[in-house]
Design a protein around this motif. Structure first.
Motif, PDB file in Angstrom:
ATOM      1  N   LEU A 116       0.853  -1.186   0.000  1.00 44.10           N
ATOM      2  CA  LEU A 116       0.000   0.000   0.000  1.00 44.10           C
ATOM      3  C   LEU A 116       0.882   1.225   0.000  1.00 44.10           C
ATOM      4  CD1 LEU A 116      -1.556   0.709   3.492  1.00 44.10           C
ATOM      5  CD2 LEU A 116       0.334  -0.848   3.146  1.00 44.10           C
ATOM      6  N   GLY A 117       0.288   2.372  -0.294  1.00 46.58           N
ATOM      7  CA  GLY A 117       1.033   3.610  -0.313  1.00 46.58           C
ATOM      8  C   GLY A 117       0.933   4.373  -1.616  1.00 46.58           C
ATOM      9  N   TYR A 118       0.030   3.925  -2.502  1.00 48.90           N
ATOM     10  CA  TYR A 118      -0.157   4.620  -3.781  1.00 48.90           C
ATOM     11  C   TYR A 118      -1.039   5.833  -3.532  1.00 48.90           C
ATOM     12  CZ  TYR A 118      -1.207   5.185  -8.781  1.00 48.90           C
ATOM     13  OH  TYR A 118      -1.339   5.670 -10.062  1.00 48.90           O
ATOM     14  N   ASP A 119      -0.410   6.904  -3.045  1.00 46.12           N
ATOM     15  CA  ASP A 119      -1.136   8.089  -2.599  1.00 46.12           C
ATOM     16  C   ASP A 119      -0.235   9.301  -2.803  1.00 46.12           C
ATOM     17  OD1 ASP A 119      -2.445  10.116  -1.154  1.00 46.12           O
ATOM     18  OD2 ASP A 119      -3.254   8.684   0.294  1.00 46.12           O
ATOM     19  N   ASP A 120      -0.707  10.281  -3.577  1.00 45.47           N
ATOM     20  CA  ASP A 120       0.095  11.467  -3.855  1.00 45.47           C
ATOM     21  C   ASP A 120       0.495  12.207  -2.583  1.00 45.47           C
ATOM     22  OD1 ASP A 120       0.153  11.123  -6.588  1.00 45.47           O
ATOM     23  OD2 ASP A 120      -1.654  12.302  -6.946  1.00 45.47           O
ATOM     24  N   LYS A 121      -0.370  12.164  -1.583  1.00 48.94           N
ATOM     25  CA  LYS A 121      -0.049  12.851  -0.335  1.00 48.94           C
ATOM     26  C   LYS A 121       1.195  12.269   0.310  1.00 48.94           C
ATOM     27  CE  LYS A 121      -2.109  14.405   4.015  1.00 48.94           C
ATOM     28  NZ  LYS A 121      -3.312  14.392   4.882  1.00 48.94           N
ATOM     29  N   LEU A 122       1.378  10.952   0.188  1.00 47.55           N
ATOM     30  CA  LEU A 122       2.555  10.298   0.750  1.00 47.55           C
ATOM     31  C   LEU A 122       3.827  10.810   0.071  1.00 47.55           C
ATOM     32  CD1 LEU A 122       3.418   8.091   2.776  1.00 47.55           C
ATOM     33  CD2 LEU A 122       3.291   6.458   0.901  1.00 47.55           C
ATOM     34  N   LEU A 123       3.777  11.008  -1.238  1.00 47.55           N
ATOM     35  CA  LEU A 123       4.941  11.546  -1.943  1.00 47.55           C
ATOM     36  C   LEU A 123       5.226  12.980  -1.523  1.00 47.55           C
ATOM     37  CD1 LEU A 123       4.809  10.252  -5.625  1.00 47.55           C
ATOM     38  CD2 LEU A 123       5.880   9.243  -3.613  1.00 47.55           C
ATOM     39  N   GLN A 124       4.165  13.744  -1.332  1.00 49.42           N
ATOM     40  CA  GLN A 124       4.345  15.137  -0.914  1.00 49.42           C
ATOM     41  C   GLN A 124       5.075  15.220   0.418  1.00 49.42           C
ATOM     42  OE1 GLN A 124       0.396  16.803  -0.888  1.00 49.42           O
ATOM     43  NE2 GLN A 124       0.075  16.462  -3.078  1.00 49.42           N
ATOM     44  N   GLU A 125       4.826  14.255   1.291  1.00 49.62           N
ATOM     45  CA  GLU A 125       5.386  14.304   2.640  1.00 49.62           C
ATOM     46  C   GLU A 125       6.710  13.559   2.760  1.00 49.62           C
ATOM     47  OE1 GLU A 125       2.244  12.729   4.991  1.00 49.62           O
ATOM     48  OE2 GLU A 125       1.017  14.556   4.894  1.00 49.62           O
ATOM     49  N   ASP A 126       6.844  12.412   2.064  1.00 48.64           N
ATOM     50  CA  ASP A 126       8.017  11.555   2.273  1.00 48.64           C
ATOM     51  C   ASP A 126       8.540  10.938   0.985  1.00 48.64           C
ATOM     52  OD1 ASP A 126       8.276  11.454   5.308  1.00 48.64           O
ATOM     53  OD2 ASP A 126       6.188  10.858   5.057  1.00 48.64           O
ATOM     54  N   GLY A 127       8.310  11.586  -0.131  1.00 45.39           N
ATOM     55  CA  GLY A 127       8.689  11.007  -1.413  1.00 45.39           C
ATOM     56  C   GLY A 127      10.167  10.686  -1.527  1.00 45.39           C
ATOM     57  N   GLU A 128      11.036  11.559  -1.037  1.00 45.94           N
ATOM     58  CA  GLU A 128      12.477  11.335  -1.166  1.00 45.94           C
ATOM     59  C   GLU A 128      12.902  10.042  -0.486  1.00 45.94           C
ATOM     60  OE1 GLU A 128      16.723  13.660  -0.249  1.00 45.94           O
ATOM     61  OE2 GLU A 128      14.791  14.645   0.132  1.00 45.94           O
ATOM     62  N   SER A 129      12.320   9.753   0.677  1.00 41.57           N
ATOM     63  CA  SER A 129      12.668   8.518   1.395  1.00 41.57           C
ATOM     64  C   SER A 129      12.188   7.285   0.646  1.00 41.57           C
ATOM     65  CB  SER A 129      12.049   8.536   2.795  1.00 41.57           C
ATOM     66  OG  SER A 129      12.576   9.582   3.574  1.00 41.57           O
ATOM     67  N   LEU A 130      11.120   7.415  -0.131  1.00 42.96           N
ATOM     68  CA  LEU A 130      10.523   6.274  -0.830  1.00 42.96           C
ATOM     69  C   LEU A 130      11.015   6.139  -2.270  1.00 42.96           C
ATOM     70  CD1 LEU A 130       6.849   6.688   0.426  1.00 42.96           C
ATOM     71  CD2 LEU A 130       8.482   4.922   1.129  1.00 42.96           C
ATOM     72  N   ALA A 131      12.052   6.850  -2.636  1.00 38.78           N
ATOM     73  CA  ALA A 131      12.560   6.805  -4.007  1.00 38.78           C
ATOM     74  C   ALA A 131      12.779   5.356  -4.456  1.00 38.78           C
ATOM     75  CB  ALA A 131      13.865   7.584  -4.107  1.00 38.78           C
ATOM     76  N   ASN A 132      12.258   5.034  -5.656  1.00 39.00           N
ATOM     77  CA  ASN A 132      12.396   3.726  -6.317  1.00 39.00           C
ATOM     78  C   ASN A 132      11.556   2.615  -5.695  1.00 39.00           C
ATOM     79  OD1 ASN A 132      14.338   4.632  -8.270  1.00 39.00           O
ATOM     80  ND2 ASN A 132      15.896   4.571  -6.653  1.00 39.00           N
ATOM     81  N   ALA A 133      10.794   2.911  -4.666  1.00 36.05           N
ATOM     82  CA  ALA A 133       9.924   1.884  -4.084  1.00 36.05           C
ATOM     83  C   ALA A 133       8.850   1.471  -5.080  1.00 36.05           C
ATOM     84  CB  ALA A 133       9.282   2.388  -2.797  1.00 36.05           C
ATOM     85  N   ILE A 134       8.511   0.191  -5.061  1.00 35.05           N
ATOM     86  CA  ILE A 134       7.455  -0.354  -5.916  1.00 35.05           C
ATOM     87  C   ILE A 134       6.203  -0.532  -5.060  1.00 35.05           C
ATOM     88  CG2 ILE A 134       6.732  -2.372  -7.262  1.00 35.05           C
ATOM     89  CD1 ILE A 134       9.734  -2.763  -7.916  1.00 35.05           C
ATOM     90  N   ILE A 135       5.077  -0.070  -5.568  1.00 33.32           N
ATOM     91  CA  ILE A 135       3.836  -0.158  -4.810  1.00 33.32           C
ATOM     92  C   ILE A 135       2.802  -0.910  -5.638  1.00 33.32           C
ATOM     93  CG2 ILE A 135       1.979   1.141  -3.700  1.00 33.32           C
ATOM     94  CD1 ILE A 135       4.017   3.380  -3.229  1.00 33.32           C
ATOM     95  N   VAL A 136       2.200  -1.895  -5.005  1.00 32.48           N
ATOM     96  CA  VAL A 136       1.202  -2.737  -5.656  1.00 32.48           C
ATOM     97  C   VAL A 136      -0.173  -2.226  -5.264  1.00 32.48           C
ATOM     98  CG1 VAL A 136       0.344  -5.086  -5.913  1.00 32.48           C
ATOM     99  CG2 VAL A 136       2.790  -4.682  -5.584  1.00 32.48           C
ATOM    100  N   SER A 137      -1.044  -2.093  -6.247  1.00 34.79           N
ATOM    101  CA  SER A 137      -2.351  -1.487  -6.011  1.00 34.79           C
ATOM    102  C   SER A 137      -3.442  -2.317  -6.661  1.00 34.79           C
ATOM    103  CB  SER A 137      -2.368  -0.056  -6.578  1.00 34.79           C
ATOM    104  OG  SER A 137      -3.654   0.519  -6.471  1.00 34.79           O
ATOM    105  N   GLN A 138      -4.637  -2.233  -6.090  1.00 36.39           N
ATOM    106  CA  GLN A 138      -5.803  -2.901  -6.672  1.00 36.39           C
ATOM    107  C   GLN A 138      -6.579  -1.998  -7.615  1.00 36.39           C
ATOM    108  OE1 GLN A 138      -5.713  -2.918  -2.896  1.00 36.39           O
ATOM    109  NE2 GLN A 138      -4.132  -4.411  -3.350  1.00 36.39           N
ATOM    110  N   ILE A 139      -6.094  -0.769  -7.838  1.00 33.85           N
ATOM    111  CA  ILE A 139      -6.817   0.146  -8.710  1.00 33.85           C
ATOM    112  C   ILE A 139      -5.974   0.487  -9.933  1.00 33.85           C
ATOM    113  CG2 ILE A 139      -8.041   1.102  -6.729  1.00 33.85           C
ATOM    114  CD1 ILE A 139      -6.329   3.652  -7.101  1.00 33.85           C
TER     115      ILE A 139
END
Length: 424
Positions: free
Chosen positions: A272-295
């Motif tokens: 989980l974590g496919y959320d633009d708000k998450l990138l706005q707050e912590d995107g640099e830390s999550l660089a290159n992370a793969i996120i699996v989504s049902q949508i």
């Protein structure tokens, strides 16, 4: 998969009416409608009158994780607001809700309140302690919609979801990792949570069936975790993949610690974590992370996705950004009820709703899900198709993988899963 997070919330109760009632359409068929709207039936199912359809919702309203559930409810408000504004069901759709405090026992109690005291037609579930009421709802043959991230949803004909975690597993997770070149994995799990434990076993079976070696398994407790020590171990063991219950708050700590040690993972996969708000707050830390989504990836920018965002802005403007998988989950939970009620006719019963919606073989989830779903069979086995996106190296945007096409795996039976995990 957002239900993997533990949420402890206090109880609350209220009734909500969604949107503005528009009753300009005439009705035909089983009942007679007057010029002011509504439908007259010889008899009415629970929750149905000539002017109203009343549904129920169980969710976590306050406390840890409550913000996520707010987006789910926002999605419900958007879909039911649209139904009311367009007069889709010739009646106003309302819903009553209860807070289950993420407690299965409390969920059973408040679900009974919704059904027996509030008299709702059916129930939408936003997780929390939702598993507590599943057997009772099945016994009473009460329609349920939501996100089937608990194995107890499987083989329950009264329970509808476009996604089912189910029992057994699929090769989808392992296939994602192998496609990215991963072969040696550290698998994260959360101790003390049955739902997380079930998911961790399914995930581990997927890796093993796909030829990915599980080198280390880490059980996370609620106490502060020493991410520096875990990063050291991952480097020492030449691990190239981070998998399992890798929640965003864990990845935000662990991925920078690995980069500081020169570890370049082939794949760091989050459920989980496919959320633009998450990138706005912590995107640099999550660089290159793969996120699996049902949508379906938002980058597809389809007409259906644009329509969804317009409806969220109109009926749930407090949910920003609205590009949230959780909001879509709520929207589809409501859409399943709207579509089922349409198919059940102007004088629906719970039985006619269930039989009509269960006969749908190509449900498109308002165009917001990766592939059409066969509701006549999807409740019998785990879902195996996902959208996959990756955070760009700058941590500023998501990029769809696999040419924006859904990635699908093969079914792993419960017997095969037990064999892979050595539990036979």
């Amino acid at each position: 998969m957002w239900l993997l997070q533990k949420r402890l919330v206090r109880g609350a109760a209220m009734t909500a009416s969604v949107g503005t009632l528009v009753m300009g359409l005439g009705a035909c068929g089983q009942g007679d409608s007057d010029t002011t709207g509504g439908v007259s039936c010889e008899s009415y199912a629970p929750g149905i009158t000539d002017k109203e359809i009343k549904l129920g919702l169980t969710w976590s309203d306050t406390g840890d994780g409550a913000a996520s559930f707010t987006a789910f409810r926002g999605g419900i408000d958007a879909r039911l607001g649209l139904a009311n504004a367009n007069g889709e069901l010739f009646r106003e759709v309302t819903y009553a809700w209860r807070d289950d405090q993420a407690d299965p026992d409390l969920n059973l109690r408040v679900t009974k309140e919704l059904v027996e005291a509030e008299g709702v037609f059916g129930v939408m579930k936003a997780g929390g302690g939702g598993a507590g009421s599943i057997p009772w709802l099945a016994e009473k043959n009460i329609p349920v919609t939501g996100i089937g991230s608990d194995a107890a949803w499987q083989n329950r004909a009264n329970m509808f979801s476009f996604y089912n975690l189910g029992e057994g597993s699929s090769t989808a997770w392992g296939k994602i990792i192998r496609e990215r070149g991963g072969t040696r994995a550290a698998v994260l799990a959360i101790s003390g949570s049955k739902s997380n434990s079930d998911f961790s076993r399914q995930y581990a079976a997927s890796l093993l069936e796909s030829g990915v070696e599980i080198v280390k398994t880490y059980q996370f407790a609620e106490a502060v975790t020493n991410f520096e020590a875990i990063a050291d171990q991952i480097k020492e063991n030449n691990i190239d993949t981070l998998a399992g219950v890798v929640l965003p708050d864990v990845a935000i700590e662990l991925l920078p610690a690995l980069r500081a040690r020169g570890v370049e993972l082939k794949a760091a996969v989050l459920p989980l974590g496919y959320d633009d708000k998450l990138l706005q707050e912590d995107g640099e830390s999550l660089a290159n992370a793969i996120i699996v989504s049902q949508i379906k990836p938002w980058q597809a920018n389809t007409p259906e996705q644009r329509a969804f965002l317009d409806r969220m802005n109109l009926y749930s403007p407090q949910i920003q950004p609205a590009t949230s998988d959780i909001a879509v989950d709520g929207y589809i939970a409501a859409d399943l009820f709207v579509e089922g009620l349409k198919l059940a006719g102007e004088c629906p019963t719970r039985e006619s709703f269930i039989s009509a919606l269960r006969a749908v073989t190509r449900y498109h989830g308002a165009g917001l899900i990766p592939t059409d779903v066969d509701l006549s069979t999807n409740y019998k086995e785990p879902s195996a198709c996902y959208s996959v996106v990756q955070v760009n190296p700058e941590g500023t945007a998501f990029t769809p993988l696999f040419d924006s096409e859904p990635l699908c795996g093969d079914l792993i039976t419960t017997d095969r899963m037990d064999e892979l995990l050595g539990t036979t």
